[in-house]
Design a protein around this motif. Structure first.
Motif: not given
Length: 287
Positions: A65-70, A92-99, A119-134
């Motif tokens: 949600f931080l990436t999306l807001v930016y 955008a508001g729906c997305f930010v409210i959820h997260y 750490p592997l799960v964290w990394t994959l989840a982080f990348l999921f968020q970046i790709f999805n929000s972009t």
């Protein structure tokens, strides 16, 4: 000002590349169908470099949600768009409210405890968020609808989608809280026993029971199902042509369905088939 030139916010060419890559995410989840190893939550494992649950969850999920807001604030300026239509900001508001709920309130304030995250799960989840929000952010911030007229003629569909999104979110919160109550009840019991014995209370981060309220009567992962309903409504708001919203729903199902099936096997192994009963993993009467 761009954080990463042509990537954050993305140029149209790079945004289209992100969307193209993002549609193949289900291929990456194939390993979840083959392995029961998933070092997070109830199936977390002891590992020297594990990340504390609350901190790990908050940091990996907040990236979205931080990436999306930016992007929503930076990309229109680069494209010369003076004002985005209200439909864009609604999604955008729906997305930010959820997260805000999932990434901030749940791990940092509501959950009594959380198991460590590999750490592997964290990394994959982080990348999921970046790709999805972009992908979603680019569509909402200038590469999708840019005027009120782009939303015209489908207000009733958007209203139905918003209602579906809201009910999905409320269902997600309700079932999450039912899981939290298991920990809260165990914590209260531990504290009472510790007080009687004059000892410090034990941790409850590995206390598990079969939830039984709401849709948990029928499935073990009702909170997953409600989240699918939520993002199906989100896609409906955006419309059939909203590829990023569609990919979000498909990709969530691709990673959460095998996780739920794995979780059902875990429940049966831990509590026995009789106690699990006729509950399905995630879809009542089906799966």
């Amino acid at each position: 000002m761009a954080i990463v030139q042509n990537w954050l916010p993305p140029s149209r060419e790079n945004w289209e590349l992100v969307c193209y890559i993002w549609q193949f995410f289900p291929v990456i989840t194939a390993f979840q169908w083959l392995l029961d190893w998933y070092p997070q939550g109830k199936t977390s494992t002891n590992f020297r470099f594990n990340i504390p649950g609350a901190i790990g969850w908050a940091t990996m999920e907040s990236a979205g949600f931080l990436t999306l807001v930016y992007i929503m604030n930076a990309l229109p300026k680069e494209l010369g768009i003076e004002e985005l239509p209200w439909g864009n900001w609604t999604m955008a508001g729906c997305f930010v409210i959820h997260y805000t709920y999932r990434a901030v309130l749940s791990p940092l304030f509501l959950n009594p405890s959380m198991s460590p995250i590999h750490p592997l799960v964290w990394t994959l989840a982080f990348l999921f968020q970046i790709f999805n929000s972009t992908a979603i952010g680019g569509w909402l911030a200038g590469y999708g609808p840019t005027t009120v007229h782009d939303w015209a003629g489908r207000f009733w569909v958007m209203e139905i989608g918003l209602v579906l999104w809201a009910w999905g979110l409320l269902g997600n919160i309700f079932h999450d809280d039912d899981l939290r109550e298991i920990r809260r009840a165990a914590d209260r019991q531990q504290r009472q026993e510790a007080e009687k014995l004059g000892k410090p209370p034990k941790s409850v981060h590995k206390v598990y029971m079969i939830p039984k309220n709401g849709l948990f009567k029928y499935v073990l992962y009702a909170h997953y199902l409600c989240e699918w309903i939520e993002w199906a409504g989100f896609w409906m708001v955006g419309g059939w042509h909203c590829g990023p919203a569609r990919m979000f729903l498909v990709n969530e199902i691709a990673t959460m369905l095998p996780r739920a099936l794995q979780g059902k096997r875990w429940y049966i192994q831990r509590f026995g088939k009789e106690k699990v009963g006729n509950r399905k993993a995630i879809i009542p009467g089906l799966v």
